[in-house]
Structure formats: C-alpha cells, structure tokens
Design a protein around this motif. Structure first.
Motif, short mmCIF file in Angstrom:
data_model
loop_
_atom_site.label_atom_id
_atom_site.label_comp_id
_atom_site.label_asym_id
_atom_site.label_seq_id
_atom_site.Cartn_x
_atom_site.Cartn_y
_atom_site.Cartn_z
N ARG A 18 -35.33 -7.40 -19.76
CA ARG A 18 -34.85 -8.22 -20.86
C ARG A 18 -33.54 -7.63 -21.38
NH1 ARG A 18 -37.39 -9.62 -26.81
NH2 ARG A 18 -36.73 -7.47 -27.22
N TRP A 35 -24.44 -15.60 -21.26
CA TRP A 35 -24.48 -14.46 -20.35
C TRP A 35 -23.74 -14.82 -19.07
CZ3 TRP A 35 -26.20 -9.68 -21.51
CH2 TRP A 35 -27.03 -9.53 -22.63
N ALA A 48 -26.35 -18.16 -18.11
CA ALA A 48 -27.08 -19.00 -19.07
C ALA A 48 -26.37 -18.94 -20.42
CB ALA A 48 -28.52 -18.52 -19.23
N ARG A 56 -29.73 -25.13 -24.61
CA ARG A 56 -29.63 -24.09 -23.59
C ARG A 56 -29.29 -24.70 -22.26
NH1 ARG A 56 -35.40 -21.11 -25.02
NH2 ARG A 56 -35.14 -21.19 -27.29
N TYR A 58 -28.53 -23.45 -17.99
CA TYR A 58 -28.62 -22.40 -16.99
C TYR A 58 -27.74 -22.77 -15.80
CZ TYR A 58 -32.64 -21.00 -19.76
OH TYR A 58 -33.44 -20.60 -20.79
N THR A 68 -34.86 -16.79 -19.02
CA THR A 68 -34.94 -17.53 -20.28
C THR A 68 -33.97 -16.93 -21.28
OG1 THR A 68 -37.28 -18.04 -19.93
CG2 THR A 68 -36.42 -18.29 -22.16
N ILE A 69 -33.11 -17.76 -21.84
CA ILE A 69 -32.20 -17.31 -22.88
C ILE A 69 -32.77 -17.76 -24.21
CG2 ILE A 69 -30.71 -19.38 -22.72
CD1 ILE A 69 -28.32 -17.46 -23.28
N SER A 70 -32.71 -16.86 -25.18
CA SER A 70 -33.27 -17.19 -26.49
C SER A 70 -32.56 -16.36 -27.55
CB SER A 70 -34.78 -16.91 -26.51
OG SER A 70 -35.03 -15.52 -26.31
N VAL A 78 -29.07 -12.39 -29.07
CA VAL A 78 -29.46 -13.32 -28.01
C VAL A 78 -30.02 -12.51 -26.86
CG1 VAL A 78 -28.61 -14.99 -26.31
CG2 VAL A 78 -27.83 -15.10 -28.68
N TYR A 79 -31.11 -12.99 -26.32
CA TYR A 79 -31.80 -12.29 -25.23
C TYR A 79 -31.69 -13.08 -23.93
CZ TYR A 79 -34.02 -10.06 -29.25
OH TYR A 79 -34.26 -9.40 -30.43
N LEU A 80 -31.78 -12.34 -22.86
CA LEU A 80 -31.93 -12.95 -21.54
C LEU A 80 -33.12 -12.28 -20.89
CD1 LEU A 80 -30.72 -15.02 -19.54
CD2 LEU A 80 -29.57 -13.09 -18.44
N CYS A 95 -22.31 -10.37 -22.11
CA CYS A 95 -22.52 -11.47 -23.04
C CYS A 95 -21.19 -11.82 -23.69
CB CYS A 95 -23.58 -11.16 -24.08
SG CYS A 95 -23.24 -9.78 -25.19
#
Length: 125
Positions: A18, A35, A48, A56, A58, A68-70, A78-80, A95
C-alpha cells in the motif's frame, strides 16, 4: 503543495503493498491526485487517479482489477492499494496533484503541477 510518497518496498509476485501520498494541504475537492510509475528506461506513465469530485480512473483493466486508489477521511492522504503484484509492476511510483486537472486530462502527467519524490516498488518473481 508538498507531496510525500511512501510505502514502497520489495514484494513477491502475488503479494501486496500500500502506497501513501501525504499532502501538505487538504486535497479533497480541491486537487486531483494521481499515481504514476516509471520503470528504468521508460516513460513515466499514469496508473490511477482521483479527480476533485472523487471520481476514480485506472490506466488499464489489469490495474483496475488489482489496484485501488482511495483517500483518507481527513482529505489529505491518497492511497494506492496494490494486490496481486507482478514483476512488471516494478517501478518508481510517484504521486502528483493538480488544481486545474479535469476529467479529460487526469491521465496526462503534464496536467499536474505538484509532484512528490518517488517510492520504489520491486516485485520479485
């Protein structure tokens, strides 16, 4: 806007990592965040992104099925989440954020004004 990417490392094929992108300002509703990744000798490519309204996208169906980007509740990270990693996912992941990015250019690296230093992801077979 300062961005700090973290979470890279070494993973085995099929594993997960992550990535996190921490911004110095609140990005939700203000900046699109995306990203990108760059393998040695290759161009920096979109992976993404989240637009300002939360939509979102991709880069490929393969990425969509595995990544999954969130964003967090505070609106500045922001996470990937990357699962089912493959050796070809190995790259430096960056990023980026942009206040003027629109849906039609979310995947265009030239649309982003702010970039973090990358985080290296290495997937072994």
């Amino acid at each position: 806007v300062q961005l700090q990417a973290s979470g890279g490392g070494l993973a085995q094929a099929g594993g997960s990592l992550r990535l996190s992108c921490a911004a110095s300002v609140r990005t939700r509703n203000r900046y699109a965040v995306a990203w990108f990744r760059q393998a040695p000798g290759m161009e920096r490519n979109f992976v993404a992104g989240i637009n300002r309204s939360g939509g979102r996208i991709y880069s490929t169906d393969s990425v969509k099925d595995r990544f999954t980007i969130s964003g967090d509740n505070a609106g500045n990270t922001v996470y990937l989440q990357m699962s089912s990693l493959r050796p070809e996912d190995s790259a430096v992941y960056y990023c980026a954020a942009g206040s003027s990015v629109i849906a039609s250019n979310l995947a265009n690296r030239n649309a982003y004004a702010y970039w973090g230093l990358g985080t290296l992801v290495t997937v072994s077979s």
